[in-house]
Design a protein around this motif. Structure first.
Motif, PDB file in Angstrom:
ATOM      1  N   GLU A   1      -7.512 -18.733 -27.307  1.00 31.85           N
ATOM      2  CA  GLU A   1      -8.034 -19.148 -28.620  1.00 31.85           C
ATOM      3  C   GLU A   1      -8.453 -17.953 -29.473  1.00 31.85           C
ATOM      4  OE1 GLU A   1     -11.609 -19.208 -25.820  1.00 31.85           O
ATOM      5  OE2 GLU A   1      -9.504 -19.842 -25.749  1.00 31.85           O
ATOM      6  N   GLN A   2      -8.814 -16.840 -28.821  1.00 36.59           N
ATOM      7  CA  GLN A   2      -9.214 -15.656 -29.576  1.00 36.59           C
ATOM      8  C   GLN A   2      -8.034 -14.993 -30.286  1.00 36.59           C
ATOM      9  OE1 GLN A   2     -11.532 -12.951 -27.186  1.00 36.59           O
ATOM     10  NE2 GLN A   2     -12.783 -14.597 -26.307  1.00 36.59           N
ATOM     11  N   ARG A   3      -6.812 -15.346 -29.868  1.00 32.72           N
ATOM     12  CA  ARG A   3      -5.623 -14.766 -30.498  1.00 32.72           C
ATOM     13  C   ARG A   3      -5.127 -15.605 -31.669  1.00 32.72           C
ATOM     14  NH1 ARG A   3      -4.994 -13.435 -24.985  1.00 32.72           N
ATOM     15  NH2 ARG A   3      -3.718 -15.253 -24.441  1.00 32.72           N
ATOM     16  N   TRP A   4      -5.826 -16.709 -31.959  1.00 30.01           N
ATOM     17  CA  TRP A   4      -5.484 -17.530 -33.126  1.00 30.01           C
ATOM     18  C   TRP A   4      -6.533 -17.286 -34.200  1.00 30.01           C
ATOM     19  CZ3 TRP A   4      -1.323 -20.978 -33.620  1.00 30.01           C
ATOM     20  CH2 TRP A   4      -1.267 -21.647 -34.848  1.00 30.01           C
TER      21      TRP A   4
ATOM     22  N   LEU B   1      -7.304  -8.096 -33.923  1.00 30.77           N
ATOM     23  CA  LEU B   1      -7.095  -6.789 -33.291  1.00 30.77           C
ATOM     24  C   LEU B   1      -8.325  -5.898 -33.337  1.00 30.77           C
ATOM     25  CD1 LEU B   1      -3.523  -5.997 -34.669  1.00 30.77           C
ATOM     26  CD2 LEU B   1      -4.146  -7.079 -32.508  1.00 30.77           C
ATOM     27  N   LYS B   2      -9.276  -6.224 -34.184  1.00 30.06           N
ATOM     28  CA  LYS B   2     -10.436  -5.352 -34.347  1.00 30.06           C
ATOM     29  C   LYS B   2     -11.357  -5.370 -33.133  1.00 30.06           C
ATOM     30  CE  LYS B   2     -10.590  -5.751 -39.405  1.00 30.06           C
ATOM     31  NZ  LYS B   2     -11.393  -6.165 -40.573  1.00 30.06           N
TER      32      LYS B   2
ATOM     33  N   SER C   1      -2.716  -9.800 -27.362  1.00 28.88           N
ATOM     34  CA  SER C   1      -3.268  -9.840 -28.720  1.00 28.88           C
ATOM     35  C   SER C   1      -2.329  -9.161 -29.709  1.00 28.88           C
ATOM     36  CB  SER C   1      -4.644  -9.157 -28.754  1.00 28.88           C
ATOM     37  OG  SER C   1      -5.595  -9.894 -28.012  1.00 28.88           O
ATOM     38  N   ILE C   2      -1.807  -8.006 -29.306  1.00 30.85           N
ATOM     39  CA  ILE C   2      -0.900  -7.267 -30.186  1.00 30.85           C
ATOM     40  C   ILE C   2       0.389  -8.036 -30.408  1.00 30.85           C
ATOM     41  CG2 ILE C   2       0.531  -5.183 -30.349  1.00 30.85           C
ATOM     42  CD1 ILE C   2      -1.775  -3.707 -28.882  1.00 30.85           C
ATOM     43  N   THR C   3       0.952  -8.580 -29.330  1.00 26.61           N
ATOM     44  CA  THR C   3       2.250  -9.253 -29.466  1.00 26.61           C
ATOM     45  C   THR C   3       2.113 -10.606 -30.162  1.00 26.61           C
ATOM     46  OG1 THR C   3       2.062 -10.165 -27.214  1.00 26.61           O
ATOM     47  CG2 THR C   3       3.217  -8.067 -27.475  1.00 26.61           C
ATOM     48  N   SER C   4       0.978 -11.288 -29.991  1.00 30.95           N
ATOM     49  CA  SER C   4       0.759 -12.535 -30.730  1.00 30.95           C
ATOM     50  C   SER C   4       0.674 -12.253 -32.216  1.00 30.95           C
ATOM     51  CB  SER C   4      -0.524 -13.218 -30.245  1.00 30.95           C
ATOM     52  OG  SER C   4      -0.381 -13.698 -28.929  1.00 30.95           O
ATOM     53  N   CYS C   5      -0.038 -11.188 -32.565  1.00 30.99           N
ATOM     54  CA  CYS C   5      -0.155 -10.793 -33.970  1.00 30.99           C
ATOM     55  C   CYS C   5       1.215 -10.407 -34.536  1.00 30.99           C
ATOM     56  CB  CYS C   5      -1.136  -9.638 -34.102  1.00 30.99           C
ATOM     57  SG  CYS C   5      -1.484  -9.177 -35.807  1.00 30.99           S
ATOM     58  N   PHE C   6       1.985  -9.648 -33.771  1.00 25.46           N
ATOM     59  CA  PHE C   6       3.344  -9.283 -34.180  1.00 25.46           C
ATOM     60  C   PHE C   6       4.156 -10.547 -34.486  1.00 25.46           C
ATOM     61  CE2 PHE C   6       4.090  -4.720 -32.889  1.00 25.46           C
ATOM     62  CZ  PHE C   6       4.842  -4.403 -34.019  1.00 25.46           C
TER      63      PHE C   6
ATOM     64  N   LEU D   1      -5.867  -1.622 -35.518  1.00 19.44           N
ATOM     65  CA  LEU D   1      -6.274  -1.291 -34.152  1.00 19.44           C
ATOM     66  C   LEU D   1      -7.352  -0.213 -34.141  1.00 19.44           C
ATOM     67  CD1 LEU D   1      -2.900  -1.099 -32.165  1.00 19.44           C
ATOM     68  CD2 LEU D   1      -4.738  -2.745 -31.795  1.00 19.44           C
ATOM     69  N   PRO D   2      -8.327  -0.301 -33.235  1.00 12.44           N
ATOM     70  CA  PRO D   2      -9.240   0.829 -33.041  1.00 12.44           C
ATOM     71  C   PRO D   2      -8.426   2.065 -32.641  1.00 12.44           C
ATOM     72  CG  PRO D   2     -10.006  -1.132 -31.864  1.00 12.44           C
ATOM     73  CD  PRO D   2      -8.627  -1.433 -32.343  1.00 12.44           C
ATOM     74  N   SER D   3      -8.856   3.233 -33.065  1.00 11.12           N
ATOM     75  CA  SER D   3      -8.090   4.461 -32.803  1.00 11.12           C
ATOM     76  C   SER D   3      -7.862   4.692 -31.319  1.00 11.12           C
ATOM     77  CB  SER D   3      -8.808   5.667 -33.417  1.00 11.12           C
ATOM     78  OG  SER D   3     -10.130   5.792 -32.890  1.00 11.12           O
ATOM     79  N   SER D   4      -8.774   4.211 -30.480  1.00  7.46           N
ATOM     80  CA  SER D   4      -8.635   4.403 -29.035  1.00  7.46           C
ATOM     81  C   SER D   4      -7.495   3.576 -28.450  1.00  7.46           C
ATOM     82  CB  SER D   4      -9.940   4.032 -28.334  1.00  7.46           C
ATOM     83  OG  SER D   4     -10.284   2.673 -28.587  1.00  7.46           O
TER      84      SER D   4
END
Length: 591
Positions: free
Chosen positions: A160-163, A171-172, A185-190, A216-219
């Motif tokens: 649910e956090q990816r929606w 991503l933050k 998270s990255i691929t869901s956003c993509f 994305l955070p720099s890390s």
């Protein structure tokens, strides 16, 4: 489904069809083992399809299928992105299978499969949708936990956090999440960014990658860094506009150019001739395009394209993933090095050249020599490094390093922990060997590498997330809790045979499993000494990782016999453990 003579478009059509059936099943059926198995079967087929025709699969990101519901386009794109990024990060395929299963099922409770309606994150209240997804996933989570499908379970827990009404916002907050949830998270956003709908304009892969990088955070930048080399800014399936106003469909990638065909934006027809362009010729990349007929995929990626790519040198072709090295065969260069060392008349210069020609070996032999240098000098010459180590020690160092690299070609969640665990084990046996003057420390570490190799080859460990406390025992089968403990020594013995190791090591690994063996052998027996060394190392390593557990009577009895065989004292054991912890990090070759 897959057949050498089957058209690729037909296989893609079947993937889309089977995906729709699965999502409907998750919406309408009770969770059952047959449904879970069907999801695994689909994931297997998806991975196989990616292995057989990676360019055509990646290209689906750039083509919206208007005949399919938005939801099917969305989930398929998220599957492609997950497969793409996991392959770039060298995920083990058994672990990847569960990632794909999670993507298929994660949003099923909210997806709308009607063709004339869109399930659109931008139009719905994020909080209420997340609650709906969480509630719908509860029965599946219960089943996954019961079956110990840990990767699928862990990913679904955070579904649910990816929606979000603004997908980039998810991503933050990925910093601190488990590696697999960061990837999802990255691929869901993509997938959200690359899937066309009425509210969202078509976007290019380069634009989506840029927007994700900005959030994305720099890390976490390294999570998408691998995408820059493949598929880059213009993946297969991209349609780009050139400075001369012509359009070009990218079919595949070379190191310094793009392979494709000139494209008519009005008719969606391509020129027959396969050509190459460079990045400097590109003015802009177009967003995703409508593709009404999947059969066009066969027209574009045809025999002419295949023949063109096959005519290029292998090193010039950029690929999604490479064929992994076989575990049952050591590197050819290593075999040549061993052959030289076994020859009484070998030339040191020839041996130096052999190692120098293999950058992985050359770098490692120089780095380890620099670490051994009493003056802390950086050793830059391979011959100098060989002479510092001595030839037998150098051979053991290269053997252990090559084995470690081969065993860890693919990522799996417990890999980092097991690397640390085995690195500690190797350092313990090295210190015992040094103190007892029984064997060279480097040779002892190499033997420990083969003894613990099963931890990186047993399939059940590829999908586990939670570390387990080691149980009592000194045998290889006691090294770490697994479903079939006897596979640990079996895998180590098989690998030692394949890598042409000393007969005494192979005998020792088998001998160590025999409970009464130490009662009947002489102290001078090499096989006995190796078994004592490895068993002692396992007991002490497990003591470090499970300090709350007292030694069993069996372990205490074994240690008393082992220290006698190895020429050390029981009083030395605390210092051995401390010393191992002090120095095991610098000698772990993958850190």
């Amino acid at each position: 489904m897959s057949n050498a003579n089957t058209k690729i478009a037909h296989q893609l059509h079947e993937l889309y069809r089977d995906l729709a059936r699965l999502i409907i099943a998750y919406q309408q059926q009770k969770i059952s083992t047959s449904l879970l198995q069907a999801t695994f079967d689909f994931s297997d087929q998806f991975i196989l399809s990616g292995r057989q025709y990676p360019e055509q699969l990646v290209a689906q990101l750039h083509f919206n299928k208007p005949s399919l519901p938005y939801s099917i386009n969305l989930v398929f794109n998220q599957l492609v992105c997950t497969y793409l990024l996991a392959q770039r990060e060298n995920w083990n395929e058994t672990a990847l299978q569960q990632l794909l299963c999670c993507v298929i099922s994660q949003f099923a409770g909210h997806l709308n499969l009607k063709k004339d309606q869109e399930t659109d994150a931008q139009e719905t209240d994020t909080k209420s949708v997340r609650s709906q997804i969480r509630t719908h996933n509860l029965p599946l989570l219960k089943a996954l936990k019961k079956l110990s499908l840990e990767i699928w379970y862990q990913g679904l827990q955070k579904a649910e956090q990816r929606w979000h009404s603004s997908p980039l916002a998810t991503l933050k907050h990925i910093k601190g999440q488990h590696t697999l949830n960061k990837l999802l998270s990255i691929t869901s956003c993509f997938g959200f960014l690359m899937t066309r709908n009425q509210q969202q304009a078509a976007t290019s892969f380069a634009n989506a990658l840029q927007r994700i990088a900005q959030q994305l955070p720099s890390s976490e930048y390294q999570k998408i860094e691998s995408l820059l080399s493949y598929p880059g800014l213009f993946p297969p399936g991209s349609i780009v506009k050139l400075h001369d106003q012509r359009y070009f469909l990218v079919l595949s990638l070379l190191q310094n150019s793009l392979v494709g065909k000139y494209f008519d934006a009005q008719t969606s027809n391509c020129s027959a001739e396969v050509e190459t362009i460079t990045g400097n010729q590109i003015k802009q990349a177009l967003g995703t395009q409508h593709l009404k007929h999947l059969e066009r995929i066969d027209d574009w990626w045809n025999q002419d394209w295949k023949g063109f790519v096959e005519g290029q040198p292998d090193q010039d072709v950029r690929q999604l993933s490479y064929i992994p090295f076989r575990l049952d065969k050591p590197p050819p260069t290593l075999l040549k090095i061993q052959a030289h060392l076994q020859n009484d008349d070998f030339e040191i210069n020839e041996l130096t050249q052999l190692i120098s020609d293999e950058p992985v070996f050359a770098n490692h032999i120089r780095n380890t020599a620099s670490q051994y240098s009493r003056e802390h000098l950086k050793i830059s010459d391979v011959k100098h490094a060989l002479l510092m180590h001595g030839l037998d020690r150098a051979n053991a160092i290269l053997m252990e390093h090559a084995l470690n690299v081969r065993l860890n070609q693919h990522y799996f969640p417990l890999q980092e922990y097991l690397l640390q665990y085995t690195a500690t084990f190797k350092q313990i046996v090295a210190i015992i060997a040094e103190q007892g003057r029984s064997f060279p420390a480097e040779q002892a570490m190499c033997w420990a590498g083969f003894a613990s190799s099963g931890l990186f080859t047993i399939a059940s460990l590829k999908t586990e997330l939670t570390t387990k406390s080691p149980s009592a025992g000194y045998k290889t089968s006691d090294l770490y809790p697994v479903e079939s403990p006897n596979h640990l020594p079996e895998h180590g013995i098989t690998l030692a045979k394949c890598w042409i190791q000393d007969r005494e090591l192979i005998q020792a690994l088998d001998y160590l499993e025999q409970s009464a063996a130490f009662e009947t052998e002489k102290r001078s027996n090499k096989k006995l000494k190796i078994a004592a060394l490895l068993g002692c190392g396992m007991v002490l390593c497990k003591q470090i990782y499970a300090p709350e557990r007292a030694l069993s009577n069996e372990e205490q009895t074994f240690l008393q016999k082992a220290v006698y065989v190895l020429g050390i004292q029981l009083e030395d054991i605390p210092q051995i453990k401390t010393h191992a912890l002090e120095r095991h990090h610098p000698y772990s070759p993958l850190y």
